[in-house]
Design a protein around this motif. Sequence first.
Motif, PDB file in Angstrom:
ATOM      1  N   HIS A  55      27.153  25.758  14.529  1.00 12.42           N
ATOM      2  CA  HIS A  55      25.710  25.725  14.235  1.00 12.42           C
ATOM      3  C   HIS A  55      24.942  24.965  15.321  1.00 12.42           C
ATOM      4  O   HIS A  55      23.947  25.454  15.857  1.00 12.42           O
ATOM      5  N   ALA A  56      25.425  23.746  15.611  1.00 13.39           N
ATOM      6  CA  ALA A  56      24.732  22.931  16.616  1.00 13.39           C
ATOM      7  C   ALA A  56      24.888  23.544  18.009  1.00 13.39           C
ATOM      8  O   ALA A  56      23.976  23.492  18.835  1.00 13.39           O
ATOM      9  N   GLU A  57      26.031  24.149  18.239  1.00 14.49           N
ATOM     10  CA  GLU A  57      26.302  24.711  19.553  1.00 14.49           C
ATOM     11  C   GLU A  57      25.437  25.944  19.832  1.00 14.49           C
ATOM     12  O   GLU A  57      24.840  26.078  20.900  1.00 14.49           O
ATOM     13  N   LEU A  58      25.361  26.821  18.842  1.00 13.01           N
ATOM     14  CA  LEU A  58      24.526  28.013  19.044  1.00 13.01           C
ATOM     15  C   LEU A  58      23.059  27.610  19.202  1.00 13.01           C
ATOM     16  O   LEU A  58      22.310  28.225  19.955  1.00 13.01           O
ATOM     17  N   MET A  59      22.676  26.555  18.492  1.00 12.85           N
ATOM     18  CA  MET A  59      21.289  26.117  18.592  1.00 12.85           C
ATOM     19  C   MET A  59      20.901  25.844  20.049  1.00 12.85           C
ATOM     20  O   MET A  59      19.813  26.182  20.487  1.00 12.85           O
ATOM     21  N   TRP A  60      21.800  25.205  20.787  1.00 17.94           N
ATOM     22  CA  TRP A  60      21.478  24.906  22.190  1.00 17.94           C
ATOM     23  C   TRP A  60      21.273  26.189  22.983  1.00 17.94           C
ATOM     24  O   TRP A  60      20.325  26.322  23.765  1.00 17.94           O
ATOM     25  N   LEU A  61      22.164  27.150  22.758  1.00 22.48           N
ATOM     26  CA  LEU A  61      22.038  28.412  23.484  1.00 22.48           C
ATOM     27  C   LEU A  61      20.739  29.120  23.110  1.00 22.48           C
ATOM     28  O   LEU A  61      20.002  29.601  23.975  1.00 22.48           O
ATOM     29  N   LEU A  62      20.440  29.127  21.809  1.00 21.15           N
ATOM     30  CA  LEU A  62      19.212  29.798  21.356  1.00 21.15           C
ATOM     31  C   LEU A  62      17.962  29.091  21.858  1.00 21.15           C
ATOM     32  O   LEU A  62      16.946  29.728  22.117  1.00 21.15           O
ATOM     33  N   SER A  63      18.040  27.768  21.996  1.00 24.26           N
ATOM     34  CA  SER A  63      16.823  27.053  22.388  1.00 24.26           C
ATOM     35  C   SER A  63      16.411  27.410  23.813  1.00 24.26           C
ATOM     36  O   SER A  63      15.239  27.295  24.163  1.00 24.26           O
ATOM     37  N   SER A  64      17.362  27.901  24.597  1.00 23.83           N
ATOM     38  CA  SER A  64      16.990  28.325  25.950  1.00 23.83           C
ATOM     39  C   SER A  64      16.244  29.661  25.932  1.00 23.83           C
ATOM     40  O   SER A  64      15.640  30.053  26.922  1.00 23.83           O
ATOM     41  N   ALA A  65      16.285  30.342  24.802  1.00 21.45           N
ATOM     42  CA  ALA A  65      15.586  31.624  24.706  1.00 21.45           C
ATOM     43  C   ALA A  65      14.354  31.529  23.789  1.00 21.45           C
ATOM     44  O   ALA A  65      13.747  32.532  23.454  1.00 21.45           O
ATOM     45  N   THR A  66      14.008  30.302  23.365  1.00 23.36           N
ATOM     46  CA  THR A  66      12.878  30.128  22.439  1.00 23.36           C
ATOM     47  C   THR A  66      11.653  29.587  23.178  1.00 23.36           C
ATOM     48  O   THR A  66      11.693  28.467  23.692  1.00 23.36           O
ATOM     49  N   PRO A  67      10.584  30.363  23.234  1.00 24.75           N
ATOM     50  CA  PRO A  67       9.359  29.835  23.858  1.00 24.75           C
ATOM     51  C   PRO A  67       8.834  28.660  23.032  1.00 24.75           C
ATOM     52  O   PRO A  67       8.805  28.738  21.798  1.00 24.75           O
ATOM     53  N   ILE A  68       8.431  27.598  23.681  1.00 20.90           N
ATOM     54  CA  ILE A  68       8.001  26.407  22.958  1.00 20.90           C
ATOM     55  C   ILE A  68       6.754  26.692  22.109  1.00 20.90           C
ATOM     56  O   ILE A  68       6.559  26.108  21.044  1.00 20.90           O
ATOM     57  N   GLY A  69       5.950  27.655  22.562  1.00 21.24           N
ATOM     58  CA  GLY A  69       4.750  28.019  21.799  1.00 21.24           C
ATOM     59  C   GLY A  69       5.068  28.533  20.400  1.00 21.24           C
ATOM     60  O   GLY A  69       4.298  28.312  19.466  1.00 21.24           O
ATOM     61  N   TRP A  70       6.215  29.195  20.247  1.00 24.42           N
ATOM     62  CA  TRP A  70       6.605  29.686  18.922  1.00 24.42           C
ATOM     63  C   TRP A  70       6.815  28.505  17.973  1.00 24.42           C
ATOM     64  O   TRP A  70       6.520  28.590  16.788  1.00 24.42           O
ATOM     65  N   LEU A  71       7.368  27.424  18.514  1.00 23.36           N
ATOM     66  CA  LEU A  71       7.673  26.260  17.674  1.00 23.36           C
ATOM     67  C   LEU A  71       6.422  25.451  17.355  1.00 23.36           C
ATOM     68  O   LEU A  71       6.244  24.971  16.247  1.00 23.36           O
ATOM     69  N   ASN A  72       5.548  25.352  18.354  1.00 17.81           N
ATOM     70  CA  ASN A  72       4.314  24.585  18.161  1.00 17.81           C
ATOM     71  C   ASN A  72       3.431  25.125  17.055  1.00 17.81           C
ATOM     72  O   ASN A  72       2.649  24.399  16.476  1.00 17.81           O
ATOM     73  N   LYS A  73       3.553  26.422  16.784  1.00 16.57           N
ATOM     74  CA  LYS A  73       2.654  26.973  15.771  1.00 16.57           C
ATOM     75  C   LYS A  73       3.266  27.022  14.367  1.00 16.57           C
ATOM     76  O   LYS A  73       2.647  27.550  13.444  1.00 16.57           O
ATOM     77  N   MET A  74       4.448  26.448  14.184  1.00 17.13           N
ATOM     78  CA  MET A  74       5.069  26.440  12.857  1.00 17.13           C
ATOM     79  C   MET A  74       4.287  25.520  11.908  1.00 17.13           C
ATOM     80  O   MET A  74       4.062  24.341  12.214  1.00 17.13           O
ATOM     81  N   ILE A  75       3.906  26.078  10.763  1.00 13.33           N
ATOM     82  CA  ILE A  75       3.099  25.318   9.809  1.00 13.33           C
ATOM     83  C   ILE A  75       3.838  24.067   9.321  1.00 13.33           C
ATOM     84  O   ILE A  75       3.266  22.985   9.248  1.00 13.33           O
ATOM     85  N   GLN A  76       5.162  24.216   9.024  1.00 18.33           N
ATOM     86  CA  GLN A  76       5.895  23.037   8.539  1.00 18.33           C
ATOM     87  C   GLN A  76       5.959  21.943   9.590  1.00 18.33           C
ATOM     88  O   GLN A  76       5.890  20.771   9.261  1.00 18.33           O
ATOM     89  N   PHE A  77       6.090  22.330  10.852  1.00 20.11           N
ATOM     90  CA  PHE A  77       6.115  21.317  11.906  1.00 20.11           C
ATOM     91  C   PHE A  77       4.783  20.581  11.944  1.00 20.11           C
ATOM     92  O   PHE A  77       4.728  19.355  12.003  1.00 20.11           O
ATOM     93  N   LYS A  78       3.704  21.347  11.876  1.00 19.10           N
ATOM     94  CA  LYS A  78       2.379  20.715  11.933  1.00 19.10           C
ATOM     95  C   LYS A  78       2.180  19.771  10.759  1.00 19.10           C
ATOM     96  O   LYS A  78       1.726  18.647  10.930  1.00 19.10           O
ATOM     97  N   GLU A  79       2.551  20.248   9.571  1.00 16.13           N
ATOM     98  CA  GLU A  79       2.357  19.407   8.372  1.00 16.13           C
ATOM     99  C   GLU A  79       3.222  18.159   8.416  1.00 16.13           C
ATOM    100  O   GLU A  79       2.754  17.047   8.187  1.00 16.13           O
ATOM    101  N   LYS A  80       4.518  18.361   8.704  1.00 20.32           N
ATOM    102  CA  LYS A  80       5.433  17.218   8.686  1.00 20.32           C
ATOM    103  C   LYS A  80       5.110  16.225   9.791  1.00 20.32           C
ATOM    104  O   LYS A  80       5.230  15.030   9.582  1.00 20.32           O
ATOM    105  N   SER A  81       4.710  16.717  10.970  1.00 21.23           N
ATOM    106  CA  SER A  81       4.453  15.769  12.050  1.00 21.23           C
ATOM    107  C   SER A  81       3.148  15.010  11.790  1.00 21.23           C
ATOM    108  O   SER A  81       3.034  13.847  12.144  1.00 21.23           O
ATOM    109  N   ARG A  82       2.205  15.666  11.140  1.00 21.84           N
ATOM    110  CA  ARG A  82       0.956  14.967  10.800  1.00 21.84           C
ATOM    111  C   ARG A  82       1.261  13.823   9.828  1.00 21.84           C
ATOM    112  O   ARG A  82       0.807  12.696  10.008  1.00 21.84           O
ATOM    113  N   LYS A  83       2.099  14.128   8.829  1.00 15.90           N
ATOM    114  CA  LYS A  83       2.423  13.100   7.831  1.00 15.90           C
ATOM    115  C   LYS A  83       3.270  11.979   8.420  1.00 15.90           C
ATOM    116  O   LYS A  83       3.139  10.828   8.041  1.00 15.90           O
TER     117      LYS A  83
END
Length: 312
Positions: free
Chosen positions: A86-114
Amino acid sequence: KKRVVSGVQPTGSIHLGNYLGAIKNWIPLQNTYDTLFFIVDLHAITLPYETQQLSRATRDTAAIYLACGVDTSKASIFVQSHVRAHAELMWLLSSATPIGWLNKMIQFKEKSRKAGDENVAVALLTYPVLMASDILLYQSDFVPVGEDQKQHLELTRELAERVNYLYGGRKLKKLGGRGGAIFKVPEPLIPPAGARVMSLTDGLSKMSKSAPSDLSRINLLDSKDVIANKIKRCKTDSLSGLEFDNPERPECNNLLSVYQLISGKTKEIRYEEIISDSAYLDRVLAEGSKRAADIADATLNNVYQAMGFLRR
Ligand code: TYM
């Protein structure tokens, strides 16, 4: 057989929202599909947490799965951190994930605000990539979750398609692989009722493990008396009578929905028995992670190969 995976974080107490939105819906799926249910302990460290409580909460969550009717003769239960892929694949996948996709996640916005700036870890941002790994490692067809996970599932689907496009197809065949897609693109299964159980003290927020007041949720391990007390003290309104779907009366709608889902159902109380038999629980989790690792490693090796790494 088509495959189904899902998981819950071992943080705080598992509540009625987790049950009605997710766990309850896993049970009938066991009969038709190949099912794997995990406890996502690696996700539970993305917000500040107590180290002394993590392993206890992980066991509790496994016992709750069993008490809710997950049947190990049909399904596998395992702890996410016990399957290293799980952790290993995450690293490989993170190289293919545009950071903009993550920045717009509602849960990230809510949790980081709190959480406040000091407490926003990188892992809170990359959390959905780990969730995508959980799902894609098993070539899953369906993922039963509550409404709040819908956006994460959409990201998972987009990421699967992107990796298939970047590294799959003919490129994979040239490298000696089987060609075709690296990942299956999974579908979410979101229940029509119960997908969003609301807080007992605020009908506009969802019932949540991280809400500060315990009075806002019904935990699966609350006693009868505690539940009765919480229901008595929960927020209502000054209008008379009961009605569904009146936007002016969110608390009323929530309580009626919960009642609709719960009434007539008596759940066998198996939790106490299970949590006290630690050898049994250990066995269930060991068997689960062994089976999961076999499936996960096959996918992971394929991804390494498709991405051009030197074979071990
Ligand atoms: P988590 O631990 O927050 O919640 C577990 C499940 O419960 C559902 N849920 C709700 N449903 C209805 N009403 C509510 N108030 C409510 N609160 C929570 C969630 O939608 C979820 O299905 N990221 C996930 C865990 C995860 C996962 C995965 C799930 C990690 N990897 C892979 C599926 C597949 C989470 O934090 O769920």
